[in-house]
Design a protein around this motif. Structure first.
Motif, PDB file in Angstrom:
ATOM      1  N   GLY A  35     -42.797 -30.014  29.584  1.00 12.20           N
ATOM      2  CA  GLY A  35     -43.599 -31.193  29.296  1.00 12.20           C
ATOM      3  C   GLY A  35     -43.304 -32.342  30.230  1.00 12.20           C
ATOM      4  N   ASP A  36     -43.717 -33.544  29.785  1.00 10.43           N
ATOM      5  CA  ASP A  36     -43.530 -34.732  30.610  1.00 10.43           C
ATOM      6  C   ASP A  36     -42.558 -35.733  30.004  1.00 10.43           C
ATOM      7  N   ALA A  37     -41.829 -35.337  28.970  1.00 11.24           N
ATOM      8  CA  ALA A  37     -40.864 -36.233  28.348  1.00 11.24           C
ATOM      9  C   ALA A  37     -39.491 -36.057  28.992  1.00 11.24           C
ATOM     10  N   ALA A  38     -38.622 -37.042  28.778  1.00  7.86           N
ATOM     11  CA  ALA A  38     -37.271 -37.003  29.332  1.00  7.86           C
ATOM     12  C   ALA A  38     -36.284 -37.590  28.330  1.00  7.86           C
ATOM     13  N   ILE A  39     -35.060 -37.126  28.391  1.00 10.54           N
ATOM     14  CA  ILE A  39     -33.960 -37.650  27.581  1.00 10.54           C
ATOM     15  C   ILE A  39     -32.852 -38.039  28.546  1.00 10.54           C
ATOM     16  N   THR A  40     -32.377 -39.270  28.461  1.00  8.21           N
ATOM     17  CA  THR A  40     -31.254 -39.708  29.276  1.00  8.21           C
ATOM     18  C   THR A  40     -30.014 -39.784  28.396  1.00  8.21           C
ATOM     19  N   ILE A  41     -28.956 -39.127  28.829  1.00  9.11           N
ATOM     20  CA  ILE A  41     -27.685 -39.183  28.109  1.00  9.11           C
ATOM     21  C   ILE A  41     -26.660 -39.872  28.993  1.00  9.11           C
ATOM     22  N   SER A  42     -25.712 -40.539  28.364  1.00 11.34           N
ATOM     23  CA  SER A  42     -24.604 -41.138  29.109  1.00 11.34           C
ATOM     24  C   SER A  42     -23.350 -41.005  28.272  1.00 11.34           C
ATOM     25  N   TRP A  43     -22.197 -41.060  28.926  1.00 11.26           N
ATOM     26  CA  TRP A  43     -20.922 -40.851  28.253  1.00 11.26           C
ATOM     27  C   TRP A  43     -19.831 -41.577  29.006  1.00 11.26           C
ATOM     28  N   GLN A  44     -18.666 -41.620  28.407  1.00 12.85           N
ATOM     29  CA  GLN A  44     -17.475 -42.206  29.033  1.00 12.85           C
ATOM     30  C   GLN A  44     -16.519 -41.076  29.380  1.00 12.85           C
ATOM     31  N   ALA A  45     -15.898 -41.175  30.522  1.00 10.77           N
ATOM     32  CA  ALA A  45     -14.949 -40.150  30.961  1.00 10.77           C
ATOM     33  C   ALA A  45     -13.694 -40.185  30.093  1.00 10.77           C
ATOM     34  N   PRO A  46     -13.102 -39.023  29.825  1.00 11.91           N
ATOM     35  CA  PRO A  46     -11.839 -39.000  29.083  1.00 11.91           C
ATOM     36  C   PRO A  46     -10.725 -39.597  29.934  1.00 11.91           C
ATOM     37  N   THR A  47      -9.739 -40.156  29.294  1.00 16.44           N
ATOM     38  CA  THR A  47      -8.612 -40.769  30.014  1.00 16.44           C
ATOM     39  C   THR A  47      -7.274 -40.131  29.681  1.00 16.44           C
ATOM     40  N   GLU A  48      -7.263 -39.199  28.728  1.00 13.27           N
ATOM     41  CA  GLU A  48      -6.010 -38.521  28.402  1.00 13.27           C
ATOM     42  C   GLU A  48      -6.266 -37.096  27.951  1.00 13.27           C
ATOM     43  N   ARG A  49      -5.228 -36.288  28.062  1.00 15.70           N
ATOM     44  CA  ARG A  49      -5.264 -34.907  27.606  1.00 15.70           C
ATOM     45  C   ARG A  49      -4.854 -34.854  26.141  1.00 15.70           C
ATOM     46  N   GLU A  50      -4.998 -33.700  25.534  1.00 18.48           N
ATOM     47  CA  GLU A  50      -4.680 -33.554  24.120  1.00 18.48           C
ATOM     48  C   GLU A  50      -3.225 -33.884  23.815  1.00 18.48           C
ATOM     49  N   ASP A  51      -2.329 -33.581  24.740  1.00 15.98           N
ATOM     50  CA  ASP A  51      -0.907 -33.874  24.509  1.00 15.98           C
ATOM     51  C   ASP A  51      -0.571 -35.356  24.689  1.00 15.98           C
ATOM     52  N   GLY A  52      -1.580 -36.169  24.989  1.00 18.17           N
ATOM     53  CA  GLY A  52      -1.385 -37.601  25.139  1.00 18.17           C
ATOM     54  C   GLY A  52      -1.080 -38.036  26.557  1.00 18.17           C
ATOM     55  N   SER A  53      -0.859 -37.084  27.452  1.00 13.79           N
ATOM     56  CA  SER A  53      -0.580 -37.454  28.839  1.00 13.79           C
ATOM     57  C   SER A  53      -1.863 -37.955  29.503  1.00 13.79           C
ATOM     58  N   ALA A  54      -1.680 -38.773  30.504  1.00 10.29           N
ATOM     59  CA  ALA A  54      -2.815 -39.394  31.186  1.00 10.29           C
ATOM     60  C   ALA A  54      -3.641 -38.353  31.932  1.00 10.29           C
ATOM     61  N   LEU A  55      -4.919 -38.566  31.959  1.00  6.51           N
ATOM     62  CA  LEU A  55      -5.850 -37.756  32.741  1.00  6.51           C
ATOM     63  C   LEU A  55      -6.541 -38.708  33.705  1.00  6.51           C
ATOM     64  N   SER A  56      -6.240 -38.566  34.982  1.00  5.85           N
ATOM     65  CA  SER A  56      -6.835 -39.459  35.976  1.00  5.85           C
ATOM     66  C   SER A  56      -8.196 -38.930  36.416  1.00  5.85           C
ATOM     67  N   MET A  57      -8.983 -39.804  36.966  1.00  4.03           N
ATOM     68  CA  MET A  57     -10.294 -39.396  37.469  1.00  4.03           C
ATOM     69  C   MET A  57     -10.148 -38.354  38.576  1.00  4.03           C
ATOM     70  N   SER A  58      -9.027 -38.383  39.325  1.00  4.98           N
ATOM     71  CA  SER A  58      -8.827 -37.383  40.376  1.00  4.98           C
ATOM     72  C   SER A  58      -8.544 -35.997  39.798  1.00  4.98           C
ATOM     73  N   GLN A  59      -8.122 -35.914  38.530  1.00  4.15           N
ATOM     74  CA  GLN A  59      -7.890 -34.622  37.870  1.00  4.15           C
ATOM     75  C   GLN A  59      -9.145 -34.126  37.161  1.00  4.15           C
ATOM     76  N   LEU A  60     -10.025 -35.018  36.802  1.00  4.90           N
ATOM     77  CA  LEU A  60     -11.269 -34.657  36.128  1.00  4.90           C
ATOM     78  C   LEU A  60     -12.244 -34.160  37.185  1.00  4.90           C
ATOM     79  N   ALA A  61     -12.836 -32.993  36.945  1.00  2.00           N
ATOM     80  CA  ALA A  61     -13.712 -32.402  37.958  1.00  2.00           C
ATOM     81  C   ALA A  61     -15.189 -32.534  37.637  1.00  2.00           C
ATOM     82  N   GLY A  62     -15.554 -32.666  36.365  1.00  2.00           N
ATOM     83  CA  GLY A  62     -16.968 -32.799  36.043  1.00  2.00           C
ATOM     84  C   GLY A  62     -17.264 -32.556  34.583  1.00  2.00           C
ATOM     85  N   TYR A  63     -18.542 -32.303  34.330  1.00  2.00           N
ATOM     86  CA  TYR A  63     -19.052 -32.153  32.971  1.00  2.00           C
ATOM     87  C   TYR A  63     -20.079 -31.038  32.940  1.00  2.00           C
TER      88      TYR A  63
END
Length: 134
Positions: free
Chosen positions: A46-74
């Motif tokens: 069709g001709d409709a569109a949905i725009t989604i946006s999100w915030q990047a995670p900043t930490e791992r489950e163990d609480g350690s920091a997750l830097s943008m250089s370690q994050l590869a994508g979505y």
């Protein structure tokens, strides 16, 4: 329509994500959080569109920091039934934190998201967010 969603923790990443959905085209849009009685699959032409946006995670489950250089994508998943996503989009730029899904026909769509790190470890998939395009 705007709906906030928090993605669950996984062994690899904590993904604190907020999705904001905006439906446009196809006569307007609205949202629903109901996942019962899923509609039949509809072609994405069709001709409709949905725009989604999100915030990047900043930490791992163990609480350690997750830097943008370690994050590869979505990975963005969407389809016409919750949990049965017929489409997948890989976003390999961690700095890109929005995406527009185009070519949608009228109907209900369910959208979920995962993040992945530089070792290709995936976060848990978010709960689906639903949007109705009229």
């Amino acid at each position: 329509m705007s709906r906030t969603l928090r993605v669950c923790r996984s062994a690899a990443l904590v993904l604190g994500v907020s999705l904001f959905l905006t439906a446009c085209g196809g006569g307007g849009g609205g949202g629903s959080s109901s996942s019962s009685d899923s509609p039949p699959a509809a072609p994405v032409t069709g001709d409709a569109a949905i725009t989604i946006s999100w915030q990047a995670p900043t930490e791992r489950e163990d609480g350690s920091a997750l830097s943008m250089s370690q994050l590869a994508g979505y990975r963005v998943y969407y389809g016409t039934s919750p949990g049965d996503y017929s489409q997948e989009v890989d976003i390999s730029d961690p700095y890109q934190q929005s995406y527009t899904i185009e070519g949608l026909s009228s109907g209900s769509y369910y959208i979920a998201l995962q993040a992945y790190d530089d070792s290709n470890r995936l976060s848990a998939m978010s709960d689906p967010v639903s949007v109705q395009i009229n």
